[in-house]
Design a protein around this motif. Sequence first.
Motif, PDB file in Angstrom:
ATOM      1  N   LEU A 270     -33.141 -31.762  18.822  1.00  0.00           N
ATOM      2  CA  LEU A 270     -33.997 -31.528  17.661  1.00  0.00           C
ATOM      3  C   LEU A 270     -34.820 -32.765  17.322  1.00  0.00           C
ATOM      4  O   LEU A 270     -36.035 -32.681  17.105  1.00  0.00           O
TER       5      LEU A 270
ATOM      6  N   THR B 266     -37.093 -30.002   8.331  1.00  0.00           N
ATOM      7  CA  THR B 266     -36.206 -29.145   9.109  1.00  0.00           C
ATOM      8  C   THR B 266     -34.802 -29.297   8.537  1.00  0.00           C
ATOM      9  O   THR B 266     -34.295 -30.421   8.410  1.00  0.00           O
TER      10      THR B 266
ATOM     11  N   GLU C  85     -38.177 -25.188   8.075  1.00  0.00           N
ATOM     12  CA  GLU C  85     -37.560 -24.689   9.303  1.00  0.00           C
ATOM     13  C   GLU C  85     -36.054 -24.842   9.169  1.00  0.00           C
ATOM     14  O   GLU C  85     -35.561 -25.819   8.594  1.00  0.00           O
TER      15      GLU C  85
ATOM     16  N   ARG D 147     -41.872 -36.372   9.102  1.00  0.00           N
ATOM     17  CA  ARG D 147     -41.069 -35.257   9.585  1.00  0.00           C
ATOM     18  C   ARG D 147     -39.600 -35.594   9.327  1.00  0.00           C
ATOM     19  O   ARG D 147     -39.057 -36.527   9.939  1.00  0.00           O
TER      20      ARG D 147
ATOM     21  N   LYS E 245     -38.936 -32.528  17.708  1.00  0.00           N
ATOM     22  CA  LYS E 245     -39.735 -32.559  16.481  1.00  0.00           C
ATOM     23  C   LYS E 245     -40.309 -33.937  16.163  1.00  0.00           C
ATOM     24  O   LYS E 245     -41.051 -34.082  15.186  1.00  0.00           O
TER      25      LYS E 245
ATOM     26  N   VAL F 290     -35.464 -34.477   8.725  1.00  0.00           N
ATOM     27  CA  VAL F 290     -34.339 -33.560   8.834  1.00  0.00           C
ATOM     28  C   VAL F 290     -33.478 -33.723   7.591  1.00  0.00           C
ATOM     29  O   VAL F 290     -33.145 -34.851   7.201  1.00  0.00           O
TER      30      VAL F 290
END
Length: 325
Positions: free
Chosen positions: A61, A28, A46, A2, A65, A4
Amino acid sequence: MRIVVTGGAGYVGGTVAQLLMDHGHEVTIVDNLCHGHRSMLPAKAEFVEADIADRTVLEDLFQAKKIDGVMHFAALIEAGESMKKPEIYFRNNSASTLSLLEAMLATGVNRLVFSSTAAVYGEPEKTPIIETAPLRPTNAYGESKLLVEQMLAWLNRIHGFRYASLRYFNVAGAVEGRGEAHEPESHLIPLVLDVALGRRKSIKIFGSDYPTPDGTCIRDYIHVHDLARAHLLALEALGSRDRLIYNIGNGRGFTVREVVESARRVTGHAIPVDEEPRRPGDPAVLIASSEKIGEELGWKPEYAKLDDIVESAWKWHQQRYQVAG
């Protein structure tokens, strides 16, 4: 993982975000859209519209997440502007990144790939430039990125913070549906292609008396897809290593006049040139040695020929303005 991606509504950040998703990662994007475009956002990513200086938003965030790592592209990038307004570069590129790093430390996110720049070297003593060359920026943009690299080195030393710093040169070219577009535009290849498209009358060459074969600056152009692949390799390598510093480039340089000639060949258009005085802070030659990332991570550019890079950009710019029209 995951991930960012800060600045993911931009040219490079959006390309990397798409490649991450193509490889099965969850993405994201955090972008304040001051220079990014919603059209650059990958369809399935996202999106959080926020500034990286907002530590509270980032911490919430990262926790919500369960983020594994960050790809950091959010920054101002115009070297010429940085010599007129250095303060906004230190605020946006250096101070705001510190807020991002504090949020990562506070939430235990311990893997960062940082979009640095060859401008940290300044005027090199010799080329191609290797990663151990002296770091002496000649403009505030390069200094603002070097300050971040220095922060990262200390966080690694004291907290064991894992990071990769990728120092790259002139990014160019396009991938399917995604190319280089800045407002206002200041990068050479899109400006030259604007002339071929009839959107401007001529291309300006800043300085024709540099100590180079034709008197114009030499730069190392790297295709955006090759650069994106390097970022993914660095992210994966941080699983077993805690500090990586790499130059990313194609290993040879091209003068401004050679770029113009390439655009003439690719587009078939005459491209008039206006010669202007040198801009402050522009080194004569910047060429990267990418041997280190090649030896350690197996990376090498797929787009090493200038005409191939320019041709991919030309196709995208034609499609862009057809759609816009």
